[in-house]
Scaffold this motif. Structure first.
Motif, PDB file in Angstrom:
ATOM      1  N   VAL A 187      46.548  -2.951 -30.836  1.00 12.54           N
ATOM      2  CA  VAL A 187      45.781  -3.956 -31.748  1.00 12.54           C
ATOM      3  C   VAL A 187      44.874  -5.224 -31.068  1.00 12.54           C
ATOM      4  N   HIS A 221      44.529  -9.712 -43.676  1.00 15.73           N
ATOM      5  CA  HIS A 221      45.230  -9.172 -42.762  1.00 15.73           C
ATOM      6  C   HIS A 221      46.450  -9.741 -41.951  1.00 15.73           C
ATOM      7  N   GLY A 263      42.536   0.866 -28.161  1.00 15.38           N
ATOM      8  CA  GLY A 263      42.028   0.573 -29.369  1.00 15.38           C
ATOM      9  C   GLY A 263      40.537   0.362 -29.553  1.00 15.38           C
ATOM     10  N   ASP A 275      35.954  -9.003 -36.996  1.00 19.63           N
ATOM     11  CA  ASP A 275      37.051  -7.995 -36.377  1.00 19.63           C
ATOM     12  C   ASP A 275      37.852  -8.750 -35.416  1.00 19.63           C
ATOM     13  N   GLY A 310      41.906  -8.950 -35.924  1.00 15.58           N
ATOM     14  CA  GLY A 310      42.790  -8.410 -35.049  1.00 15.58           C
ATOM     15  C   GLY A 310      43.657  -9.236 -34.500  1.00 15.58           C
ATOM     16  N   THR A 362      40.045   1.959 -32.847  1.00 14.29           N
ATOM     17  CA  THR A 362      40.162   1.081 -34.042  1.00 14.29           C
ATOM     18  C   THR A 362      38.669   0.094 -34.173  1.00 14.29           C
ATOM     19  N   ALA A 363      38.321  -0.200 -33.262  1.00 15.28           N
ATOM     20  CA  ALA A 363      37.153  -1.288 -33.219  1.00 15.28           C
ATOM     21  C   ALA A 363      36.096  -0.438 -33.746  1.00 15.28           C
ATOM     22  N   SER A 415      51.422  -3.355 -29.568  1.00 10.18           N
ATOM     23  CA  SER A 415      50.515  -4.667 -29.821  1.00 10.18           C
ATOM     24  C   SER A 415      49.331  -4.492 -29.195  1.00 10.18           C
ATOM     25  N   ALA A 472      47.929  -9.468 -34.904  1.00 11.39           N
ATOM     26  CA  ALA A 472      48.631  -9.356 -33.694  1.00 11.39           C
ATOM     27  C   ALA A 472      49.470 -10.518 -33.639  1.00 11.39           C
ATOM     28  N   GLY A 495      41.718  -3.217 -29.722  1.00 15.79           N
ATOM     29  CA  GLY A 495      40.800  -3.096 -30.895  1.00 15.79           C
ATOM     30  C   GLY A 495      39.848  -4.319 -31.095  1.00 15.79           C
ATOM     31  N   ALA A 496      40.692  -5.410 -31.241  1.00 19.84           N
ATOM     32  CA  ALA A 496      40.178  -6.732 -31.427  1.00 19.84           C
ATOM     33  C   ALA A 496      39.253  -7.206 -30.311  1.00 19.84           C
TER      34      ALA A 496
END
Length: 446
Positions: free
Chosen positions: A65, A272, A122, A393, A397, A125-126, A62, A401, A68-69
């Protein structure tokens, strides 16, 4: 005063080759970056379990995740001030640093370093998420959905190919003395580094800065009473200036003032949330009725079908977004999410209907993601797009999560069918928002 990206004929023809080159570059880097993200994620929980135990494995996953957020905030601030290229480079370099820290944590068996590495990991991912917005900076209005969906679809290649590279990466790096399961993160770091170098060298001219110059050229600053360095009535920086980076609060004010932008960000976040909440607990639900010898095979098939639903038909979703409109596709996506919850929630432990439910879940996510992202991007002024997209985003995210964390508790207390019921209830406000009449106006009107 109103400006549009539909600029005079003398300017627009020069944009077409820039956009084609940008799309080709983004597609290529999205594949490489997608491999980097997925190859690490595919073994992240297993590595965390070996270092810190099973209780911490889910939290470490997590962390990627959440990272990335949260990293969307500084990345989009850089984009607001300097353009897409430095923002994407920063995100990929951060992801590469995270991969190195995870490898170091595996060698030192350090739990704090592992969490820090996963947070920074992350960044990959971003960057992958921000690439879809980069694709529409210079897109023609009638092609925005298709071109954004093309970059989303490119993720499919990385998502499908990367798990097959994990074993090769692990076998290769174990011969170099690295701990088992650390190798994939080393390969991820290299993939992110290569992607950052390619973007830094080839993403020229910057699509966001080009879009700003085009929009500002319609107004011009020669006779503007405020002189150079000011903003015109559309909220665009005038030629030769750089917009001041705005924070998330400013982005929220922008979204709050525009109903279409609110719908766009809600569609992305809620789609999401529902997808992650249901998908995260499906393997656990399957494990209740399958033995250890077959559960991994069954889960692999079901999740592969789910990923295919998420990405494989993204170009079709993008075409529908342009042809039918953003709102109808968002409504179609919510209908698919509701159908997915109904099918999966009533499937019991039957693998076939569960697979159908997960495919529908992936298709619903794809529709809300593509149509919502397109609607959000075209609903705000060019100068404010990166920050607003970063807010989207970040919201997406954190929603994912939270859903992933809550889903385990719900299944433990009430069971998988109740989880799908709660997920369906969560979609209802999005349906109401999409059906709400909204006046159509140019996004740059102030």
């Amino acid at each position: 005063m109103t400006t549009h990206l539909a600029v005079p004929a003398g300017v627009r023809p020069d944009v077409a080759p820039i956009q084609r080159r940008t799309l080709r570059l983004l597609f290529t880097t999205q594949v490489i970056g997608g491999v980097g993200v997925t190859i690490g994620i595919s073994v992240g929980a297993l590595l965390a379990e070996r270092i810190a135990g099973a209780a911490v494995a889910g939290l470490a996953q997590s962390a990627g995740v959440v990272g990335g957020a949260l990293l969307a905030v500084p990345v989009t601030r850089v984009m607001t001030g300097y353009g897409r290229r430095p923002g994407l480079v920063l995100a990929y370099l951060t992801g590469a640093l995270g991969g190195v820290l995870v490898v170091t944590a595996a060698a030192a068996r350090s739990v704090p370093l592992l969490f820090l590495g996963m947070l920074l990991f992350g960044g990959g991912t971003a960057a992958n998420l921000q690439a879809r917005y980069t694709a529409v900076d210079l897109a023609e209005p009638a092609r925005r959905g298709r071109q954004l969906s093309l970059i989303v679809w490119a993720t499919t290649v990385g998502a499908v190919a990367a798990p097959n590279f994990a074993s090769l990466a692990d076998d290769t790096t174990s011969g170099w003395g690295l701990p088992r399961l650390a190798g994939p993160f080393a390969f991820s770091a290299v993939a992110f580094l290569v992607t950052a170098v390619v973007i830094f060298a080839l993403l020229r001219p910057d699509p966001l800065l080009t879009a700003r110059r085009i929009a500002a050229s319609e107004v011009g600053d020669g006779d503007h009473p405020d002189g150079p360095g000011r903003r015109n009535g559309a909220g665009l920086a005038l030629p030769g200036t750089r917009p001041r980076a705005a924070g998330m609060w400013s982005a929220w004010r922008t979204v709050r003032q525009r109903p279409a932008a609110r719908l766009g960000i809600a569609a992305v976040a809620m789609g999401h949330l529902v997808m992650v909440g249901v998908m995260a607990m499906t393997p656990v639900h399957l494990g209740e009725s399958h033995g250890d010898a077959e559960v991994l095979h069954v889960v692999g098939v079901v999740l592969s079908l789910h990923i295919a639903g998420m990405y494989a038909l993204a170009p079709v979703v993008g075409w529908l977004t342009d042809r039918a409109g953003r709102r109808p596709v968002i409504l179609g996506g919510t209908a698919l999410l509701l159908a997915a919850c109904a099918v999966a929630g009533t499937a019991g432990h039957d693998t076939v209907p569960l697979s159908v439910g997960l495919v529908l879940l992936g298709l619903g996510w794809s529709a809300t993601m593509v149509a919502g992202s397109t609607l959000l991007s075209e609903s705000v002024p060019v100068a404010e797009r990166p920050t607003v997209q970063g807010l989207s985003d970040l919201t997406m995210g954190l929603a994912g999560a939270a859903a992933g964390a809550a889903s385990g508790f719900v299944v433990q207390v009430a069971g998988y069918p109740v989880l799908t019921l709660l997920a369906a209830v969560a979609v209802v406000p999005l349906v109401a928002l999409a059906l709400r009449p909204a006046a159509v106006s140019a996004p740059e009107e102030e």
